[in-house]
Motif scaffolding. Sequence first.
Motif, mmCIF file in Angstrom:
data_model
loop_
_atom_site.group_PDB
_atom_site.id
_atom_site.type_symbol
_atom_site.label_atom_id
_atom_site.label_comp_id
_atom_site.label_asym_id
_atom_site.label_seq_id
_atom_site.Cartn_x
_atom_site.Cartn_y
_atom_site.Cartn_z
ATOM 1 N N GLU A 37 -18.789 14.355 -4.486
ATOM 2 C CA GLU A 37 -17.612 15.125 -4.899
ATOM 3 C C GLU A 37 -17.930 16.600 -5.131
ATOM 4 O O GLU A 37 -17.191 17.490 -4.710
ATOM 5 C CB GLU A 37 -17.038 14.528 -6.196
ATOM 6 C CG GLU A 37 -16.756 13.033 -6.151
ATOM 7 C CD GLU A 37 -15.374 12.702 -5.566
ATOM 8 O OE1 GLU A 37 -15.116 11.528 -5.301
ATOM 9 O OE2 GLU A 37 -14.601 13.642 -5.354
ATOM 10 N N GLU B 245 -12.446 9.405 -0.778
ATOM 11 C CA GLU B 245 -11.428 8.468 -0.296
ATOM 12 C C GLU B 245 -10.068 8.856 -0.824
ATOM 13 O O GLU B 245 -9.041 8.834 -0.155
ATOM 14 C CB GLU B 245 -11.770 7.039 -0.711
ATOM 15 C CG GLU B 245 -10.837 5.978 -0.160
ATOM 16 C CD GLU B 245 -10.617 6.083 1.365
ATOM 17 O OE1 GLU B 245 -11.502 6.606 2.084
ATOM 18 O OE2 GLU B 245 -9.534 5.666 1.828
ATOM 19 N N LYS B 246 -9.990 9.379 -2.078
ATOM 20 C CA LYS B 246 -8.690 9.760 -2.650
ATOM 21 C C LYS B 246 -8.110 10.990 -1.934
ATOM 22 O O LYS B 246 -6.895 11.118 -1.815
ATOM 23 C CB LYS B 246 -8.817 10.035 -4.152
ATOM 24 C CG LYS B 246 -8.946 8.751 -4.977
ATOM 25 C CD LYS B 246 -8.816 9.001 -6.448
ATOM 26 C CE LYS B 246 -8.842 7.659 -7.228
ATOM 27 N NZ LYS B 246 -9.247 7.848 -8.628
ATOM 28 N N TYR B 247 -8.979 11.856 -1.456
ATOM 29 C CA TYR B 247 -8.518 13.025 -0.676
ATOM 30 C C TYR B 247 -7.896 12.520 0.621
ATOM 31 O O TYR B 247 -6.793 12.914 0.997
ATOM 32 C CB TYR B 247 -9.717 13.940 -0.389
ATOM 33 C CG TYR B 247 -9.448 15.160 0.479
ATOM 34 C CD1 TYR B 247 -9.739 15.139 1.848
ATOM 35 C CD2 TYR B 247 -8.934 16.328 -0.060
ATOM 36 C CE1 TYR B 247 -9.508 16.258 2.645
ATOM 37 C CE2 TYR B 247 -8.701 17.471 0.730
ATOM 38 C CZ TYR B 247 -9.000 17.422 2.089
ATOM 39 O OH TYR B 247 -8.769 18.531 2.882
ATOM 40 N N GLN C 123 -6.637 9.545 1.243
ATOM 41 C CA GLN C 123 -5.382 8.806 0.982
ATOM 42 C C GLN C 123 -4.242 9.762 0.623
ATOM 43 O O GLN C 123 -3.100 9.565 1.038
ATOM 44 C CB GLN C 123 -5.601 7.774 -0.132
ATOM 45 C CG GLN C 123 -6.507 6.602 0.268
ATOM 46 C CD GLN C 123 -6.068 5.901 1.560
ATOM 47 O OE1 GLN C 123 -4.869 5.803 1.856
ATOM 48 N NE2 GLN C 123 -7.021 5.446 2.351
ATOM 49 N N ASN C 124 -4.571 10.818 -0.100
ATOM 50 C CA ASN C 124 -3.531 11.795 -0.469
ATOM 51 C C ASN C 124 -2.999 12.487 0.794
ATOM 52 O O ASN C 124 -1.791 12.679 0.972
ATOM 53 C CB ASN C 124 -4.124 12.830 -1.436
ATOM 54 C CG ASN C 124 -3.031 13.671 -2.117
ATOM 55 O OD1 ASN C 124 -1.877 13.636 -1.714
ATOM 56 N ND2 ASN C 124 -3.418 14.411 -3.138
ATOM 57 N N ARG D 265 -0.829 10.139 2.777
ATOM 58 C CA ARG D 265 0.483 10.058 2.116
ATOM 59 C C ARG D 265 1.339 11.266 2.484
ATOM 60 O O ARG D 265 2.466 11.146 2.981
ATOM 61 C CB ARG D 265 0.290 10.005 0.595
ATOM 62 C CG ARG D 265 1.559 10.042 -0.224
ATOM 63 C CD ARG D 265 1.249 10.276 -1.707
ATOM 64 N NE ARG D 265 0.689 11.606 -1.911
ATOM 65 C CZ ARG D 265 1.436 12.706 -2.055
ATOM 66 N NH1 ARG D 265 2.754 12.626 -2.005
ATOM 67 N NH2 ARG D 265 0.874 13.878 -2.223
ATOM 68 N N HIS E 242 1.397 14.579 -8.145
ATOM 69 C CA HIS E 242 0.250 14.891 -7.277
ATOM 70 C C HIS E 242 -0.200 16.339 -7.339
ATOM 71 O O HIS E 242 -1.302 16.661 -6.869
ATOM 72 C CB HIS E 242 0.624 14.575 -5.821
ATOM 73 C CG HIS E 242 0.978 13.143 -5.588
ATOM 74 N ND1 HIS E 242 0.039 12.131 -5.559
ATOM 75 C CD2 HIS E 242 2.176 12.540 -5.407
ATOM 76 C CE1 HIS E 242 0.645 10.971 -5.352
ATOM 77 N NE2 HIS E 242 1.942 11.194 -5.253
ATOM 78 N N GLN F 298 -3.949 17.604 -8.652
ATOM 79 C CA GLN F 298 -5.078 17.241 -7.767
ATOM 80 C C GLN F 298 -4.924 17.879 -6.398
ATOM 81 O O GLN F 298 -5.913 18.372 -5.815
ATOM 82 C CB GLN F 298 -5.172 15.719 -7.632
ATOM 83 C CG GLN F 298 -6.402 15.244 -6.842
ATOM 84 C CD GLN F 298 -7.734 15.661 -7.467
ATOM 85 O OE1 GLN F 298 -8.072 15.268 -8.578
ATOM 86 N NE2 GLN F 298 -8.497 16.522 -6.773
ATOM 87 N N SER F 299 -3.705 17.922 -5.902
ATOM 88 C CA SER F 299 -3.484 18.509 -4.558
ATOM 89 C C SER F 299 -3.790 19.996 -4.560
ATOM 90 O O SER F 299 -4.263 20.546 -3.571
ATOM 91 C CB SER F 299 -2.045 18.277 -4.096
ATOM 92 O OG SER F 299 -1.835 16.898 -3.832
ATOM 93 N N TRP G 256 -7.707 20.374 -4.633
ATOM 94 C CA TRP G 256 -8.258 20.135 -3.305
ATOM 95 C C TRP G 256 -7.653 21.060 -2.251
ATOM 96 O O TRP G 256 -7.915 20.945 -1.062
ATOM 97 C CB TRP G 256 -8.035 18.689 -2.886
ATOM 98 C CG TRP G 256 -9.042 17.719 -3.455
ATOM 99 C CD1 TRP G 256 -10.341 17.982 -3.807
ATOM 100 C CD2 TRP G 256 -8.830 16.336 -3.728
ATOM 101 N NE1 TRP G 256 -10.943 16.833 -4.280
ATOM 102 C CE2 TRP G 256 -10.049 15.814 -4.247
ATOM 103 C CE3 TRP G 256 -7.733 15.482 -3.596
ATOM 104 C CZ2 TRP G 256 -10.192 14.467 -4.612
ATOM 105 C CZ3 TRP G 256 -7.873 14.145 -3.965
ATOM 106 C CH2 TRP G 256 -9.097 13.648 -4.476
#
Length: 318
Positions: free
Chosen positions: A11, A32-34, A36-37, A40, A211, A214-215, A218
């Motif tokens: 990370e 992985e969360k990046y 998946q975001n 989406r 979101h 976090q969005s 990133w």
Amino acid sequence: MDKRVALVPGEQTFQARIDAEEKIEPKDWMPEKYRQNLIRQISQHAHSEVIGEQPEGNWITRAPSLERKAILMAKVQDEAGHGLYLYAATETLGITREELIDRLHTGASKYASIFNYPSLTWADIGAIGWLVDSAAIVNQVSLQNTSYGPYARAMVRICKEESFHQRQGYNIMMTLMNGSQVQRDMAQDALDRWWWPSLMMFGPHDGESAHSAQSMKWKIKRRSNDDLRQQFVDQAVQQAEAIGLVVPDPDLQWDDARGHYDFGAIDWEEFERVISGNGPCNRQRLAHHKRAHREGAWVREAMAVHEAKQRLSNEDVA
Ligand code: 3HC
């Protein structure tokens, strides 16, 4: 020395690359969360482009002139292309088109709330082009600097085409406002119905956004929902007033100190109703998409056979 930060999965290294304004490419390591975001957001963006063709497509056969018909056909065709760019960008994240369409059909994936409203008159085509595409441009210009490479590059091409979409919509509204009283009333009625749903396009207020934090960290999102909404309001109010339209918000007020328009409260209950599937046209929009997908299955099957044959013949010659 390659200026990109040395790639060590983890990370911190990833965040250092984001902070260094590096573009993340499909083969790069990413949390992985990046991933998946991104799946989406980009897939919902793609769904929006395709579903958005429906309210405008309704008027292609009823356009008031051959010229307006040709312009509207070109715009609707552009939107289909935008959907394809964005589905292709989503697929670089390791998900198939079939999975994406399935998520749309089951309701697991959203599309823009604005496309769940009916296009009742020709003036709606003007309001959609002017307001909805203006809102899309404000949002998408900022997304040209999003951290994921394929998404950022898709935005550059899409923004160029959106400018034409917005101009043709505003030209329809200007033409109607220079017309008869009936035409002026039709344009004002369209603004009355499309104004508030256009403000909802930017999503909930920043403090309510699930979101955004976090969005933004990133750099998927470069500007906040409220910041983009404010830019849209500031420019759209002046455009409305320039052609004699009245924005349907009694609380609209220029604030000299802020250098922006203050505006009234958005009906978030309506927003929640629409994004949870209970808007005026949600059912029709999905039923139409499902029917078109079913009826188009033979094209996908024919393409699959053609590609398989192509692969076999390439292997033969290899
Ligand atoms: N319509 C539907 N759902 C919405 C929404 C809207 N207007 N605004 C927010 N939501 C949803 C979000 O998707 C999220 O739900 P989810 O977790 O199930 O995905 C939830 O509400 C919370 O909202 P957030 O603000 O936390 O969500 P985001 O950070 O994703 O911000 C967004 C929402 C600003 C729409 C952002 O996703 C975005 O910038 N998307 C890319 C642009 C886009 O999709 N535009 C749609 C219009 S495309 C268009 O107009 C085509 C033009 O050519 C006509």
